[in-house]
Scaffold this active site. Structure first.
Site, PDB file in Angstrom:
ATOM      1  CE  LYS A 188      -3.248   5.862  -1.577  1.00  0.00           C
ATOM      2  NZ  LYS A 188      -4.549   6.151  -2.325  1.00  0.00           N
ATOM      3  CE1 TYR A 220      -3.830   2.351   0.343  1.00  0.00           C
ATOM      4  CE2 TYR A 220      -2.934   3.156   2.978  1.00  0.00           C
ATOM      5  CZ  TYR A 220      -3.666   3.725   1.485  1.00  0.00           C
ATOM      6  OH  TYR A 220      -4.568   4.228   1.605  1.00  0.00           O
TER       7      TYR A 220
HETATM    8  N1  LIG Z   1      -9.351   4.816   5.249  1.00  0.00           N
HETATM    9  C1  LIG Z   1      -8.513   6.007   5.592  1.00  0.00           C
HETATM   10  O1  LIG Z   1      -7.863   5.865   7.190  1.00  0.00           O
HETATM   11  C2  LIG Z   1      -7.371   6.596   4.144  1.00  0.00           C
HETATM   12  C3  LIG Z   1      -6.450   7.085   4.887  1.00  0.00           C
HETATM   13  C4  LIG Z   1      -5.597   8.045   4.118  1.00  0.00           C
HETATM   14  C5  LIG Z   1      -5.897   7.635   2.023  1.00  0.00           C
HETATM   15  N2  LIG Z   1      -7.097   6.903   1.817  1.00  0.00           N
HETATM   16  C6  LIG Z   1      -7.385   6.910   0.732  1.00  0.00           C
HETATM   17  O2  LIG Z   1      -8.256   7.203   0.695  1.00  0.00           O
HETATM   18  C7  LIG Z   1      -9.188   6.727  -0.152  1.00  0.00           C
HETATM   19  C8  LIG Z   1     -11.072   5.858   0.335  1.00  0.00           C
HETATM   20  O3  LIG Z   1     -10.685   5.645   0.831  1.00  0.00           O
HETATM   21  P1  LIG Z   1     -11.507   4.852   2.038  1.00  0.00           P
HETATM   22  O4  LIG Z   1     -10.696   4.764   3.253  1.00  0.00           O
HETATM   23  O5  LIG Z   1     -13.319   5.660   1.295  1.00  0.00           O
HETATM   24  O6  LIG Z   1     -11.640   3.102   1.271  1.00  0.00           O
HETATM   25  P2  LIG Z   1     -12.947   2.603   1.124  1.00  0.00           P
HETATM   26  O7  LIG Z   1     -14.250   2.206   2.255  1.00  0.00           O
HETATM   27  O8  LIG Z   1     -12.780   0.989   1.199  1.00  0.00           O
HETATM   28  O9  LIG Z   1     -13.698   2.257  -0.392  1.00  0.00           O
HETATM   29  C9  LIG Z   1     -12.621   2.387  -1.307  1.00  0.00           C
HETATM   30  C10 LIG Z   1     -13.275   1.988  -2.796  1.00  0.00           C
HETATM   31  O10 LIG Z   1     -12.481   1.753  -3.621  1.00  0.00           O
HETATM   32  C11 LIG Z   1     -13.641   1.345  -4.004  1.00  0.00           C
HETATM   33  N3  LIG Z   1     -12.448   0.559  -4.787  1.00  0.00           N
HETATM   34  C12 LIG Z   1     -11.824  -0.373  -4.521  1.00  0.00           C
HETATM   35  N4  LIG Z   1     -10.775  -0.772  -5.116  1.00  0.00           N
HETATM   36  C13 LIG Z   1     -11.729  -1.044  -6.173  1.00  0.00           C
HETATM   37  C14 LIG Z   1     -11.525  -1.487  -7.954  1.00  0.00           C
HETATM   38  N5  LIG Z   1     -10.665  -2.198  -7.958  1.00  0.00           N
HETATM   39  N6  LIG Z   1     -11.892  -0.819  -9.163  1.00  0.00           N
HETATM   40  C15 LIG Z   1     -12.635  -0.113  -8.870  1.00  0.00           C
HETATM   41  N7  LIG Z   1     -12.972   0.390  -7.615  1.00  0.00           N
HETATM   42  C16 LIG Z   1     -12.369  -0.084  -6.300  1.00  0.00           C
HETATM   43  C17 LIG Z   1     -14.760   0.503  -4.164  1.00  0.00           C
HETATM   44  O11 LIG Z   1     -15.223   0.583  -4.370  1.00  0.00           O
HETATM   45  P3  LIG Z   1     -16.486  -1.148  -4.231  1.00  0.00           P
HETATM   46  O12 LIG Z   1     -17.870  -0.440  -3.578  1.00  0.00           O
HETATM   47  O13 LIG Z   1     -17.275  -1.602  -5.837  1.00  0.00           O
HETATM   48  O14 LIG Z   1     -15.556  -2.033  -3.578  1.00  0.00           O
HETATM   49  C18 LIG Z   1     -15.057   1.737  -2.565  1.00  0.00           C
HETATM   50  O15 LIG Z   1     -15.549   3.020  -3.541  1.00  0.00           O
HETATM   51  C19 LIG Z   1      -8.264   6.064  -0.590  1.00  0.00           C
HETATM   52  O16 LIG Z   1      -7.715   6.336  -1.894  1.00  0.00           O
HETATM   53  C20 LIG Z   1      -7.114   5.580   0.411  1.00  0.00           C
HETATM   54  O17 LIG Z   1      -6.410   4.492  -0.206  1.00  0.00           O
HETATM   55  C21 LIG Z   1      -7.475   5.819   3.212  1.00  0.00           C
END
Ligand SMILES: NC(=O)c1ccc[n+]([C@@H]2O[C@H](COP(=O)([O-])OP(=O)(O)OC[C@H]3O[C@@H](n4cnc5c(N)ncnc54)[C@H](OP(=O)(O)O)[C@@H]3O)[C@@H](O)[C@H]2O)c1
Length: 243
Positions: free
Chosen positions: A161, A157
């Protein structure tokens, strides 16, 4: 929030089905933006699609597995045929795997790189001609604190990033002359499904809210003036300043 009027502009939000992408979609719809929402399956987007449409904007859902970059030209064609123009691309969809470096399967590394770095790269390439035609063209890449700091159990991961951050830097430079702005938002722990899998011991009470990221994006888009914010680091209020 005051500032530029976003009403009628078109935005793509990838990974809009839940978590941060859902909050971003709702915030942009509240500003009057028309939305192309993506996830792996259309059914995953039905709730957010209803919520966004109830705010009175045009919204459509598109399925695409972003782990397969060969699918992206079709996705871009579907979206641009449907909306005709594009102002904002939010590369939010993300995939993470919790495993030590030694235990990380090559397939997991590959999927992290594909979804988190390669998909934004190819999406930006294919959408470039449409962004060029917008007076407010903006790409927002959702990075992470792991693009700057190493975390155990997050090698795949973290590597993906870092790759996305590299892309953001070059894209911002190359596309400056076209008036396309590129922002990299790098949050610490946000209260979503992803963090529960990556940091199971962390207390959700102290985490960043998904709406905090959404508010930030609305600020960036509505305060598009003579100053540009290249990257933003956002940490938990309970975490340590300056990492
Ligand atoms: N949560 C944190 O602490 C955090 C911190 C820093 C950065 N981020 C970043 O923020 C962003 C959103 O994260 P989140 O925490 O909201 O994650 P999440 O709740 O797991 O949601 C992930 C989203 O990405 C989509 N996705 C995953 N794999 C995919 C694929 N192969 N093709 C198309 N869509 C896909 C999922 O769609 P489906 O519904 O179809 O699975 C879902 O809509 C990510 O880039 C993550 O790295 C998160």
């Amino acid at each position: 929030m005051s500032g530029k009027n976003l009403s009628g502009q078109v935005a793509i939000v990838t990974g809009a089905s839940r978590g941060i992408g859902k909050a971003i979609s709702l915030a942009l719809a509240a500003e009057g933006m028309n939305l192309a929402l993506t996830a792996t399956q259309i059914g995953n987007l039905s709730e957010v699609l209803d919520l966004v449409r109830s705010l009175g904007v045009r919204a459509e859902s598109f399925a695409c597995d972003l782990a397969n970059w060969r699918e992206i030209p079709r996705l871009v064609n579907d979206i641009t045929t449907c909306f005709g123009s594009l102002d904002v691309l939010v590369n939010n969809a993300g995939y993470s795997v919790r495993a030590s470096l030694v235990e990380t399967a090559p397939e997991d590394l590959e999927r992290c790189m594909q979804v988190n770095a390669m998909a934004p790269f190819v999406l930006c390439q294919k959408l470039f001609p449409f962004l060029c035609r917008s007076q407010q063209a903006t790409v927002i890449n959702i990075g992470s604190v792991v693009a700057f700091k190493g975390y155990e159990q997050q090698s795949a991961y973290g590597a993906s990033k870092h790759a996305l951050l590299g892309l953001s830097k070059v894209m911002a430079l190359e596309w400056k002359k076209y008036g396309i702005r590129v922002h990299s938002i790098n949050p610490g722990a946000v209260d979503t499904e992803m963090i529960r899998q990556m940091r199971p011991g962390l207390d959700p009470q102290g985490m960043i809210g998904t709406e905090d990221i959404a508010d930030l994006i609305v600020f960036l888009l509505t305060h598009r003036g003579r100053a540009v914010i290249d990257d933003i680091h956002m940490r938990r209020a309970t975490g340590d300043p300056w990492y």
